[in-house]
Design a protein around this motif. Structure first.
Motif, short mmCIF file in Angstrom:
data_model
loop_
_atom_site.label_atom_id
_atom_site.label_comp_id
_atom_site.label_asym_id
_atom_site.label_seq_id
_atom_site.Cartn_x
_atom_site.Cartn_y
_atom_site.Cartn_z
N LYS A 20 36.75 45.52 45.46
CA LYS A 20 35.68 44.97 45.98
C LYS A 20 35.63 44.85 47.63
O LYS A 20 34.74 45.40 48.23
N TYR A 21 36.88 44.45 48.07
CA TYR A 21 36.97 44.26 49.46
C TYR A 21 37.68 45.45 50.24
O TYR A 21 37.44 45.48 51.59
N PRO A 78 41.16 36.41 41.64
CA PRO A 78 40.56 37.34 42.46
C PRO A 78 41.17 37.26 43.78
O PRO A 78 41.12 36.16 44.28
N GLU A 81 37.84 51.33 37.53
CA GLU A 81 36.71 50.36 37.33
C GLU A 81 36.33 50.47 35.99
O GLU A 81 35.94 49.37 35.33
N ARG A 128 38.03 48.77 49.18
CA ARG A 128 37.72 50.11 48.54
C ARG A 128 38.22 51.46 49.44
O ARG A 128 38.87 52.44 48.79
N GLN A 149 40.27 44.41 40.47
CA GLN A 149 38.84 44.27 40.82
C GLN A 149 38.53 43.84 42.21
O GLN A 149 37.59 44.49 42.88
N SER A 150 39.07 42.80 42.61
CA SER A 150 38.78 42.18 43.85
C SER A 150 39.54 43.11 45.08
O SER A 150 38.59 43.05 46.10
N GLY A 161 33.62 33.39 44.40
CA GLY A 161 33.97 34.77 43.58
C GLY A 161 35.62 34.70 42.99
O GLY A 161 35.94 35.81 42.83
N SER A 162 36.16 33.42 43.18
CA SER A 162 37.49 33.66 42.66
C SER A 162 37.60 32.40 41.86
O SER A 162 37.03 31.89 41.15
#
Ligand code: FMN
Length: 436
Positions: A407-408, A293, A380, A410, A403-404, A313-314
């Protein structure tokens, strides 16, 4: 950045070093093999590697000594070692340099690994495009055989190790260890369901260790200098050692850099990589190959070890760090990565095979200003139905970019969809894109 001693790139960074057997031996090469063969029991070699804390450099980070200890000692048939030289993860190019510039470092590591697990036959499964590396390795195997470092009765120890180079056809999935084994057996490279694991049912259903090139290249140094020496580098006890990080993207000095893993992404990108190639600030970076991610400038001071990157988170995965500057469209970046995964999906598992195509279609239409209001939710939903639902980790890998970025960034998706809404207001004839 604090000073440190390089381990894996040390030889090849000496002026004029070309990786021949004579040069490798002059640098102390094959001493580790001589030290253990017939002198140190295989179980003690495994203990030294366990003590070092070395973890696999292919992506999953499994402890190497522990993996070797899973090979049943009382197995009556053959056992195998496979060196994973498939290196197809986008942004990852360290194994290639190790193979082309210091092939004996890998061969010595392989011979020691074979001795430790009781294997007489080892394969280097190399991606098809690496013709130069394959030729260099083949030449090095002949050289090492002539000098008695490989082959039958190595240095009079009674130990036999034969190494063969096997080129794949250039498929990303063949880097996954069980797909690699299938391909090596002459079948289509598709992952096997686990368990059973390769340690008991690997190549030709015999006990097998699959290790990455960089993992194996560390072994001679650990044997020469001791497990405790290696365990003290980096972030002990869980993430010891140095790693080679492949820096690419919008930096001034892309390339392979070996660093102890207690260094940070800032050390790598700013100090070694020279910072951003333009005046634009950093926007995003992938910390461990395309499967990892995305992270953001807030994560620049994260350390490079497995746990620190996971906490952010990665994952540090294959060590491929790809940097993107401000102005990069993250929806576009996700599409570029997704197109790769769609192309490389082996097709065995429905969620990955179908889902990757759907994600590409949706990202393409969003970028073509034809996005629909529910596209983000659909993305999603598809990702949620791929993750954890495939035979191998490819499924988890391919959803990471989507997804990542959602997340950052959007808002970038939403802005493009809003633009499409404004452009196409009232139109009922918006074409549906198909994936070619
Ligand atoms: C889709 C996929 C591709 C992979 N590609 C590679 C690769 O190119 N090279 C590699 O060493 N490991 C790759 N791996 C990881 C291997 O399955 C395996 O974990 C690794 O070779 C084990 O070696 P190590 O313990 O030394 O890391 C891949 C995994 C997956 C799921």
């Amino acid at each position: 950045m604090k000073t440190f001693e390089k381990i894996l790139l040390k030889n090849m960074e000496q002026p004029g070093y070309a990786g021949s057997l004579a040069e490798y031996e002059r640098a102390g090469g094959y001493q580790a093999l001589k030290k253990v063969l017939g002198r140190v029991p295989p179980a003690d070699v495994i203990d030294t590697v366990k003590q070092s804390g070395l973890r696999g450099r292919g992506g999953a980070g499994f402890p190497t000594g522990v993996k070797w200890s899973f090979i049943p000692r009382d197995h009556p048939g053959p056992r195998y070692l496979c060196c994973n030289a498939d290196e197809s993860e986008p942004g990852t190019f360290k194994d290639r340099q190790l193979m082309e510039r210091d092939p004996h470092q890998i061969l010595e590591g392989m011979a020691i690994a074979c001795y430790a697990i009781g294997a007489q036959t080892a394969y280097i499964y190399i991606r098809g495009e690496f013709r130069l590396a394959a030729t260099i390795l083949e030449r090095a195997i002949v050289e090492a055989g002539r000098a008695g470092h490989l082959g039958a009765d190595i240095h009079g120890s009674g130990v036999t190790v034969n190494v063969y180079v096997h080129a794949g056809a250039g498929a990303y999935i063949c880097g996954e260890e069980t797909a690699l084994l299938e391909s090596l057996e002459g079948k289509r490279g598709k992952p096997r369901t686990k368990p059973p694991f390769p340690a008991t049912h690997g190549l030709y259903q015999q006990p097998t260790v699959v290790n990455n090139v960089e993992t194996l290249a560390n072994i001679p140094h650990i044997i020469n200098r001791g497990g405790a020496w290696y365990a003290a580098i980096g972030v002990p006890p869980k993430s010891p050692g140095t790693r080679i990080f492949c820096l690419s993207g919008h930096v001034k000095r892309p390339g392979n850099y070996e660093l102890p893993v207690d260094a940070t992404f800032r050390d790598l990108i700013d100090d070694l990589g020279g910072g951003m190639r333009s005046d634009k600030p950093l926007k995003a970076f992938i910390p461990g190959g395309a499967s990892a991610p995305f992270l953001t400038p807030e994560h620049l001071d994260v350390q490079l070890d497995f746990e620190s990157v996971a906490r952010a988170g990665s994952m540090s995965g294959s060590g491929g760090v790809t940097v993107m500057e401000d102005g990069t469209s993250m929806v576009w970046a996700a599409l570029r990565l997704m197109e790769f995964f769609y192309h490389e999906s082996c097709g065995k598992c429905t969620p990955c095979r179908e889902g990757s195509a759907w994600i590409v279609q949706i990202l393409q239409r969003i970028l073509n200003r034809q996005g629909r209001p529910d596209d983000v939710r659909t993305l999603e939903d598809i990702c949620g139905n791929i993750g954890g639902r495939t035979v191998c980790a490819f499924g988890d890998a391919e959803i990471a970019p989507v997804q990542s970025t959602l997340k950052y960034w959007r808002s970038e998706y939403e802005a493009l969809i809003a633009e499409a809404g404004a452009l196409n207001a009232g139109r009922k004839d918006i074409p549906v894109l198909s994936v070619s």
